[in-house]
Enzyme design. Sequence first.
Site, PDB file in Angstrom:
ATOM      1  N   SER A 249       0.848  -1.182   0.000  1.00 16.69           N
ATOM      2  CA  SER A 249       0.000   0.000   0.000  1.00 16.69           C
ATOM      3  C   SER A 249       0.881   1.227   0.000  1.00 16.69           C
ATOM      4  O   SER A 249       2.070   1.159   0.281  1.00 16.69           O
ATOM      5  CB  SER A 249      -0.908   0.003   1.226  1.00 16.69           C
ATOM      6  OG  SER A 249      -0.159   0.392   2.345  1.00 16.69           O
ATOM      7  N   LYS A 250       0.225   2.345  -0.333  1.00 10.86           N
ATOM      8  CA  LYS A 250       0.994   3.588  -0.406  1.00 10.86           C
ATOM      9  C   LYS A 250       1.564   3.965   0.955  1.00 10.86           C
ATOM     10  O   LYS A 250       2.506   4.719   1.052  1.00 10.86           O
ATOM     11  CB  LYS A 250       0.104   4.714  -0.928  1.00 10.86           C
ATOM     12  CG  LYS A 250      -0.159   4.580  -2.398  1.00 10.86           C
ATOM     13  CD  LYS A 250      -1.038   5.673  -2.923  1.00 10.86           C
ATOM     14  CE  LYS A 250      -1.411   5.334  -4.369  1.00 10.86           C
ATOM     15  NZ  LYS A 250      -2.584   6.010  -4.846  1.00 10.86           N
ATOM     16  N   ARG A 251       0.945   3.420   2.005  1.00 13.75           N
ATOM     17  CA  ARG A 251       1.442   3.762   3.343  1.00 13.75           C
ATOM     18  C   ARG A 251       2.855   3.237   3.551  1.00 13.75           C
ATOM     19  O   ARG A 251       3.623   3.753   4.326  1.00 13.75           O
ATOM     20  CB  ARG A 251       0.511   3.182   4.412  1.00 13.75           C
ATOM     21  CG  ARG A 251      -0.607   4.120   4.771  1.00 13.75           C
ATOM     22  CD  ARG A 251      -1.611   3.417   5.611  1.00 13.75           C
ATOM     23  NE  ARG A 251      -2.228   2.344   4.857  1.00 13.75           N
ATOM     24  CZ  ARG A 251      -2.649   1.204   5.378  1.00 13.75           C
ATOM     25  NH1 ARG A 251      -2.511   0.975   6.644  1.00 13.75           N
ATOM     26  NH2 ARG A 251      -3.210   0.302   4.629  1.00 13.75           N
TER      27      ARG A 251
END
Length: 313
Positions: A249-251
């Site tokens: 994920s972008k996190r």
Amino acid sequence: MATGRFAPSPSGRLHLGNLGCSLLAWLSARAEGGRVILRIEDLDAERCPRRYADLLEEDLLWLGLDWDEGGSRGGPRGPYYQSERSEIYRRYFDWLAEQGMLYPCFCSRSQLHAASAPHRSDGQVIYPGTCRNLSPEEIREKSKKKPPAWRVRVPDAELSFVDGHLGPYKENLAADCGDFYLRRGDGVYAYQLAVVVDDALMGVDQVVRGSDLLSSTPRQIWLYQTLGLPVPRFFHLPLLLDSAGERLSKRNGSQSLEELAGRYTPEEILGRLACLYGLQPEPKPRTAASLVADFAWDKVPRQDIRIPQGWFE
Ligand code: GLU
């Protein structure tokens, strides 16, 4: 000639997950001698500032993934930023409204996610039809409190298609999907409508994207058919998982291009991705252009792909 596309939602820097998708979309189109369009899916303009779209273009070009039309380059079928296409979506939305296929929905997020609401296997809520049959009087009253979202009535019908990579897939629109929304209460058009209208008007006939969107495809095909638009071919690719088996994920900033670019060359990144996608046996460095001749969908795994420990760290 095939026309493929990159359709990123730039709410941050490009990361490995969307990079893998862009790579396969590019290879799939180029392997057929086709064209590539870059469409920026920034419907939610606040989450997707232009600066990220510009960085995304830089990242793609750094990797050697070019496009023929779209993005800041423009072209004959623009604008290529969804945030600038509301008037176009409105035409299709209005036509559906005229056919009596839309209805206003006043349900709040928490009502929708109530434990009693039926859920799909992918966790999405199937709309239980709460606002489907409101009287004009009820609609008037409720509209005084808040502007409604708009949903489309789906028929109780089975929709099946053959994915170019994953094979046959079907859903009953009423039971498995439910009436889905086409415009939010704040007037922003929904991805499901925008993506169909854009791919059709931009002449895209090859949609390559992550398998997380497989379950959106029956309702999109139904929209194409309902709106009288040509249905493209679909290819859904496996998702990349981290070494612990979690979805990227972008996190997870370490897998953004910004971070990777400091540690790897474009050829090293592409060579590893090509190996993960079955296009070469070893993760040896490759240019994007050199991979075109090796590309074939039947080499690409169908199951999600776990990135070996240490590969992009
Ligand atoms: N904009 C979507 C995303 O970045 C992709 C939509 C699509 O390929 O249909 O996940």
